[in-house]
Design a protein around this motif. Structure first.
Motif, PDB file in Angstrom:
ATOM      1  N   ILE A   1      33.480  10.666   8.752  1.00 45.56           N
ATOM      2  CA  ILE A   1      32.521  11.692   9.146  1.00 45.56           C
ATOM      3  C   ILE A   1      33.035  13.048   8.689  1.00 45.56           C
ATOM      4  O   ILE A   1      34.241  13.242   8.491  1.00 45.56           O
ATOM      5  CB  ILE A   1      32.241  11.724  10.670  1.00 45.56           C
ATOM      6  N   VAL A   2      32.109  13.967   8.509  1.00 45.81           N
ATOM      7  CA  VAL A   2      32.435  15.370   8.284  1.00 45.81           C
ATOM      8  C   VAL A   2      31.975  16.093   9.540  1.00 45.81           C
ATOM      9  O   VAL A   2      30.840  15.918   9.987  1.00 45.81           O
ATOM     10  CB  VAL A   2      31.711  15.928   7.034  1.00 45.81           C
ATOM     11  N   VAL A   3      32.867  16.874  10.121  1.00 41.79           N
ATOM     12  CA  VAL A   3      32.559  17.626  11.335  1.00 41.79           C
ATOM     13  C   VAL A   3      32.477  19.098  10.960  1.00 41.79           C
ATOM     14  O   VAL A   3      33.307  19.602  10.195  1.00 41.79           O
ATOM     15  CB  VAL A   3      33.657  17.412  12.405  1.00 41.79           C
TER      16      VAL A   3
ATOM     17  N   ASN B   1      27.186  26.035  16.999  1.00 40.72           N
ATOM     18  CA  ASN B   1      26.838  24.657  16.657  1.00 40.72           C
ATOM     19  C   ASN B   1      28.084  23.831  16.387  1.00 40.72           C
ATOM     20  O   ASN B   1      29.077  24.350  15.887  1.00 40.72           O
ATOM     21  CB  ASN B   1      26.009  24.587  15.361  1.00 40.72           C
ATOM     22  N   HIS B   2      27.964  22.535  16.658  1.00 40.35           N
ATOM     23  CA  HIS B   2      28.916  21.541  16.180  1.00 40.35           C
ATOM     24  C   HIS B   2      28.076  20.478  15.489  1.00 40.35           C
ATOM     25  O   HIS B   2      27.060  20.034  16.024  1.00 40.35           O
ATOM     26  CB  HIS B   2      29.726  20.921  17.326  1.00 40.35           C
ATOM     27  N   GLY B   3      28.496  20.092  14.308  1.00 40.57           N
ATOM     28  CA  GLY B   3      27.709  19.140  13.545  1.00 40.57           C
ATOM     29  C   GLY B   3      28.508  17.941  13.081  1.00 40.57           C
ATOM     30  O   GLY B   3      29.740  17.970  13.031  1.00 40.57           O
ATOM     31  N   ILE B   4      27.766  16.903  12.733  1.00 39.56           N
ATOM     32  CA  ILE B   4      28.347  15.673  12.195  1.00 39.56           C
ATOM     33  C   ILE B   4      27.529  15.259  10.987  1.00 39.56           C
ATOM     34  O   ILE B   4      26.293  15.287  11.017  1.00 39.56           O
ATOM     35  CB  ILE B   4      28.321  14.538  13.239  1.00 39.56           C
TER      36      ILE B   4
ATOM     37  N   VAL C   1      19.275  19.660  19.503  1.00 36.45           N
ATOM     38  CA  VAL C   1      19.883  18.806  18.493  1.00 36.45           C
ATOM     39  C   VAL C   1      18.931  18.758  17.297  1.00 36.45           C
ATOM     40  O   VAL C   1      17.750  18.454  17.448  1.00 36.45           O
ATOM     41  CB  VAL C   1      20.113  17.363  18.995  1.00 36.45           C
ATOM     42  N   THR C   2      19.457  19.096  16.136  1.00 34.52           N
ATOM     43  CA  THR C   2      18.701  18.964  14.894  1.00 34.52           C
ATOM     44  C   THR C   2      19.254  17.752  14.173  1.00 34.52           C
ATOM     45  O   THR C   2      20.465  17.606  14.030  1.00 34.52           O
ATOM     46  CB  THR C   2      18.854  20.222  14.025  1.00 34.52           C
ATOM     47  N   GLU C   3      18.357  16.888  13.711  1.00 38.78           N
ATOM     48  CA  GLU C   3      18.752  15.644  13.049  1.00 38.78           C
ATOM     49  C   GLU C   3      17.994  15.519  11.745  1.00 38.78           C
ATOM     50  O   GLU C   3      16.807  15.817  11.674  1.00 38.78           O
ATOM     51  CB  GLU C   3      18.418  14.466  13.958  1.00 38.78           C
ATOM     52  N   GLY C   4      18.693  15.092  10.698  1.00 44.37           N
ATOM     53  CA  GLY C   4      18.032  14.927   9.412  1.00 44.37           C
ATOM     54  C   GLY C   4      18.910  14.204   8.422  1.00 44.37           C
ATOM     55  O   GLY C   4      19.847  13.497   8.796  1.00 44.37           O
ATOM     56  N   THR C   5      18.598  14.406   7.150  1.00 40.54           N
ATOM     57  CA  THR C   5      19.333  13.750   6.072  1.00 40.54           C
ATOM     58  C   THR C   5      19.882  14.793   5.108  1.00 40.54           C
ATOM     59  O   THR C   5      19.399  15.920   5.045  1.00 40.54           O
ATOM     60  CB  THR C   5      18.429  12.773   5.286  1.00 40.54           C
ATOM     61  N   VAL C   6      20.902  14.366   4.356  1.00 41.35           N
ATOM     62  CA  VAL C   6      21.499  15.212   3.334  1.00 41.35           C
ATOM     63  C   VAL C   6      21.443  14.457   2.016  1.00 41.35           C
ATOM     64  O   VAL C   6      21.870  13.303   1.934  1.00 41.35           O
ATOM     65  CB  VAL C   6      22.977  15.549   3.642  1.00 41.35           C
ATOM     66  N   VAL C   7      20.916  15.109   0.997  1.00 44.45           N
ATOM     67  CA  VAL C   7      20.925  14.570  -0.360  1.00 44.45           C
ATOM     68  C   VAL C   7      21.836  15.479  -1.175  1.00 44.45           C
ATOM     69  O   VAL C   7      21.768  16.706  -1.056  1.00 44.45           O
ATOM     70  CB  VAL C   7      19.504  14.543  -0.960  1.00 44.45           C
ATOM     71  N   ILE C   8      22.661  14.864  -1.997  1.00 42.96           N
ATOM     72  CA  ILE C   8      23.565  15.642  -2.834  1.00 42.96           C
ATOM     73  C   ILE C   8      23.126  15.468  -4.279  1.00 42.96           C
ATOM     74  O   ILE C   8      23.049  14.349  -4.787  1.00 42.96           O
ATOM     75  CB  ILE C   8      25.019  15.200  -2.623  1.00 42.96           C
ATOM     76  N   GLU C   9      22.786  16.588  -4.896  1.00 45.20           N
ATOM     77  CA  GLU C   9      22.399  16.603  -6.311  1.00 45.20           C
ATOM     78  C   GLU C   9      23.365  17.520  -7.036  1.00 45.20           C
ATOM     79  O   GLU C   9      23.411  18.716  -6.742  1.00 45.20           O
ATOM     80  CB  GLU C   9      20.970  17.114  -6.481  1.00 45.20           C
TER      81      GLU C   9
END
Length: 168
Positions: A59-61, A79-82, A103-111
């Protein structure tokens, strides 16, 4: 010969434990980044964010500082994120827990070297993009992005590297 086999076995376990999908975060990890700008409504945006790996790099914190009251007069831990790889969804997922109980929840795409966060905010799908400029700077844009162009921009500023450390 027996020891060589043991060393290779232990090395392979260590390698398996690291999540290769999160390696793209390496340029951000063990560093602190700061941004200052204005939202499209004129209110001030200040954020300082630090990234670190945890759980054998599975995980990235993140730890973010920013305004911790609605009147934007107090600054502190906001904020604290994961970020982690979702095996079932086959995507990088993220959660941001804020000082207001949200709580914000979503996805990460890396381009390439860009990080594109997508999440639902109210009835709107929002994108936060960390666009790579150089090893010390990312352009940070928040708005509505259709995958090719910005339909609306709410914030356009830069995150700049303010400190770097080698903790793990």
């Amino acid at each position: 010969m027996r020891y060589i086999g043991l060393v290779l076995f232990l090395f392979s376990l260590h390698t398996i434990a690291q999540n290769p999908h999160l390696e793209a975060f390496e340029p951000l990890v063990n560093k602190t980044w700061k941004a200052h700008g204005k939202w499209s409504n004129g209110s001030e945006f200040i954020q300082e964010i630090s990234f670190e790996y945890d759980l054998q790099k599975n995980i990235v914190v993140t730890h973010s500082k920013g305004f911790i009251d609605h009147s934007q007069t107090k600054y502190g831990n906001r904020n604290h994120g994961i970020r982690t790889w979702g095996n079932a969804s086959n995507t990088i997922k993220f959660w941001e827990f804020d000082v207001f109980g949200g709580v914000t929840e979503g996805t990460v795409v890396i381009e390439n070297k860009n990080f594109i966060y997508t999440y639902k905010y109210g009835d709107t799908i929002i994108t936060d993009m960390w666009e790579y400029i150089d090893e010390n700077t990312y352009r940070f844009v928040v708005g509505v992005f259709d995958g090719e162009k910005w339909q609306a921009i709410y914030l356009d500023t830069h995150f700049r590297l303010v400190s770097s450390g080698d903790k793990e």
